[in-house]
Design a protein around this motif. Structure first.
Motif, PDB file in Angstrom:
ATOM      1  N   ASN A 186      42.199  44.906  27.556  1.00 15.94           N
ATOM      2  CA  ASN A 186      40.974  45.705  27.546  1.00 15.94           C
ATOM      3  C   ASN A 186      39.834  45.042  28.323  1.00 15.94           C
ATOM      4  OD1 ASN A 186      42.159  47.653  25.726  1.00 15.94           O
ATOM      5  ND2 ASN A 186      41.882  46.136  24.090  1.00 15.94           N
ATOM      6  N   ASP A 187      40.147  44.044  29.105  1.00 21.64           N
ATOM      7  CA  ASP A 187      39.103  43.320  29.810  1.00 21.64           C
ATOM      8  C   ASP A 187      38.794  44.039  31.139  1.00 21.64           C
ATOM      9  OD1 ASP A 187      37.369  41.553  30.991  1.00 21.64           O
ATOM     10  OD2 ASP A 187      38.534  39.768  30.478  1.00 21.64           O
ATOM     11  N   PRO A 188      37.589  44.596  31.308  1.00 22.18           N
ATOM     12  CA  PRO A 188      37.276  45.295  32.568  1.00 22.18           C
ATOM     13  C   PRO A 188      37.233  44.356  33.768  1.00 22.18           C
ATOM     14  CG  PRO A 188      35.316  45.093  31.183  1.00 22.18           C
ATOM     15  CD  PRO A 188      36.464  44.648  30.347  1.00 22.18           C
ATOM     16  N   ASP A 189      37.042  43.064  33.526  1.00 23.52           N
ATOM     17  CA  ASP A 189      37.005  42.120  34.643  1.00 23.52           C
ATOM     18  C   ASP A 189      38.380  41.947  35.287  1.00 23.52           C
ATOM     19  OD1 ASP A 189      34.292  41.655  34.402  1.00 23.52           O
ATOM     20  OD2 ASP A 189      34.560  40.008  32.980  1.00 23.52           O
ATOM     21  N   LEU A 190      39.425  42.354  34.579  1.00 22.55           N
ATOM     22  CA  LEU A 190      40.782  42.261  35.128  1.00 22.55           C
ATOM     23  C   LEU A 190      41.253  43.598  35.703  1.00 22.55           C
ATOM     24  CD1 LEU A 190      42.500  40.025  32.407  1.00 22.55           C
ATOM     25  CD2 LEU A 190      41.633  39.323  34.645  1.00 22.55           C
ATOM     26  N   GLU A 191      40.353  44.547  35.821  1.00 21.45           N
ATOM     27  CA  GLU A 191      40.730  45.869  36.330  1.00 21.45           C
ATOM     28  C   GLU A 191      41.375  45.828  37.713  1.00 21.45           C
ATOM     29  OE1 GLU A 191      38.691  50.287  37.014  1.00 21.45           O
ATOM     30  OE2 GLU A 191      37.548  48.634  36.134  1.00 21.45           O
ATOM     31  N   PRO A 192      40.988  44.910  38.606  1.00 20.66           N
ATOM     32  CA  PRO A 192      41.667  44.872  39.911  1.00 20.66           C
ATOM     33  C   PRO A 192      43.168  44.605  39.813  1.00 20.66           C
ATOM     34  CG  PRO A 192      39.592  43.672  40.024  1.00 20.66           C
ATOM     35  CD  PRO A 192      39.816  44.013  38.593  1.00 20.66           C
ATOM     36  N   LEU A 193      43.636  44.127  38.659  1.00 19.69           N
ATOM     37  CA  LEU A 193      45.061  43.808  38.505  1.00 19.69           C
ATOM     38  C   LEU A 193      45.855  44.933  37.853  1.00 19.69           C
ATOM     39  CD1 LEU A 193      44.737  40.138  37.128  1.00 19.69           C
ATOM     40  CD2 LEU A 193      45.028  40.868  39.511  1.00 19.69           C
ATOM     41  N   HIS A 194      45.223  46.025  37.479  1.00 21.21           N
ATOM     42  CA  HIS A 194      45.899  47.043  36.678  1.00 21.21           C
ATOM     43  C   HIS A 194      47.092  47.668  37.388  1.00 21.21           C
ATOM     44  CE1 HIS A 194      42.442  47.867  33.593  1.00 21.21           C
ATOM     45  NE2 HIS A 194      42.896  46.624  33.565  1.00 21.21           N
ATOM     46  N   ASP A 195      47.105  47.704  38.695  1.00 19.74           N
ATOM     47  CA  ASP A 195      48.235  48.282  39.427  1.00 19.74           C
ATOM     48  C   ASP A 195      49.275  47.239  39.809  1.00 19.74           C
ATOM     49  OD1 ASP A 195      47.087  50.791  39.279  1.00 19.74           O
ATOM     50  OD2 ASP A 195      45.999  50.547  41.181  1.00 19.74           O
ATOM     51  N   ASP A 196      49.076  46.033  39.373  1.00 18.51           N
ATOM     52  CA  ASP A 196      50.007  44.953  39.706  1.00 18.51           C
ATOM     53  C   ASP A 196      51.110  44.895  38.645  1.00 18.51           C
ATOM     54  OD1 ASP A 196      51.073  42.099  39.720  1.00 18.51           O
ATOM     55  OD2 ASP A 196      49.747  42.039  41.461  1.00 18.51           O
ATOM     56  N   GLU A 197      52.349  44.996  39.093  1.00 16.57           N
ATOM     57  CA  GLU A 197      53.467  45.030  38.143  1.00 16.57           C
ATOM     58  C   GLU A 197      53.577  43.737  37.351  1.00 16.57           C
ATOM     59  OE1 GLU A 197      57.034  45.991  40.172  1.00 16.57           O
ATOM     60  OE2 GLU A 197      56.381  48.009  40.756  1.00 16.57           O
ATOM     61  N   SER A 198      53.335  42.607  38.010  1.00 14.05           N
ATOM     62  CA  SER A 198      53.432  41.332  37.296  1.00 14.05           C
ATOM     63  C   SER A 198      52.345  41.220  36.230  1.00 14.05           C
ATOM     64  CB  SER A 198      53.334  40.167  38.277  1.00 14.05           C
ATOM     65  OG  SER A 198      52.120  40.234  39.018  1.00 14.05           O
ATOM     66  N   PHE A 199      51.184  41.811  36.484  1.00  8.50           N
ATOM     67  CA  PHE A 199      50.132  41.809  35.462  1.00  8.50           C
ATOM     68  C   PHE A 199      50.542  42.668  34.273  1.00  8.50           C
ATOM     69  CE2 PHE A 199      46.473  44.210  33.747  1.00  8.50           C
ATOM     70  CZ  PHE A 199      45.798  43.172  33.133  1.00  8.50           C
TER      71      PHE A 199
END
Length: 223
Positions: A186-199
């Motif tokens: 739920n961390d918005p600061d990690l939003e750039p990773l949301h489309d990353d499969e490893s994330f």
């Protein structure tokens, strides 16, 4: 009988002037006279120029005394009161920048882990991710198992679109503290990773390992 040489005619004033004109250097004004002094410009300086220079020098004196506020005030008055003295303005602005840099209070570098974590938080909030990473790496070097610092490294790298580094730090932070997995979802600061499969694989809840059911041992009966 030897011939007597004819007397040469004396040069007239006109011929002397023409001779000096021929020997005059190219581009030299007709009225110029050899002198060690620089030629006086055609247009005299304005009287306000000398007033502006006097005020400018007062500002430099204050600067040399390290009285940066007074120096700034005086130098700014040069720009305000003498807007026509463009030649002086460049030097005035140069010293104004010096005053502003010196008058700005310098924040001491953080020394402890808590101070560095706080400085990194401020840097991330201000979008200064390079500075945040520098603080956090010092924390990591001093305390390699500090999951807070490693999680923040993941955030800083994510904001710089460095997905591989961000996910690697996130995996490490979760390994040190599993609660970071729920925080990352739920961390918005990690939003750039949301489309990353490893994330996505990193933040998934791991399946609970099946525990083997051990059968109770039968008590041996005595014969």
């Amino acid at each position: 009988m030897a011939k007597q040489p004819r007397p040469q005619p004396r040069p007239t004033k006109a011929s002397a002037q023409s001779s000096s004109a021929r020997t005059r250097r190219k581009g030299e004004p007709a009225s110029a006279e050899p002198s060690g002094r620089p030629s006086v410009p055609g247009s005299q300086r304005r009287s306000t120029y000398f007033e502006a220079v006097a005020l400018y020098e007062r500002g430099l004196e204050a600067l040399q005394r390290h009285d940066y506020r007074q120096a700034s005030a005086i130098l700014e008055s040069v720009l305000r009161q003498y807007p026509e003295e463009k030649e002086l303005h460049e030097r005035v602005r140069l010293y104004l920048n010096v005053c502003q840099r010196q008058a700005t209070p310098r924040v001491p570098d953080p020394q402890t882990i808590d101070e560095r974590l706080y400085a990194a938080t401020l840097a991330i909030n201000g979008g200064q991710y390079d500075q945040a990473i520098a603080h956090l790496r010092l924390v990591r070097d001093e305390d390699p198992d500090n999951d807070h610092a490693i999680y923040m490294l993941a955030v800083a790298h994510a904001q710089r679109d460095e997905h591989a580094e961000a996910v690697a730090h996130l995996e490490r932070a979760i390994a040190l503290n599993p609660e970071n997995r729920a925080l990352a979802r739920n961390d918005p600061d990690l939003e750039p990773l949301h489309d990353d499969e490893s994330f996505r694989a990193t933040i998934e809840t791991p399946s609970m390992p099946r525990q083997s059911v051990r059968r109770p041992l039968k008590a041996r009966t005595g014969r």
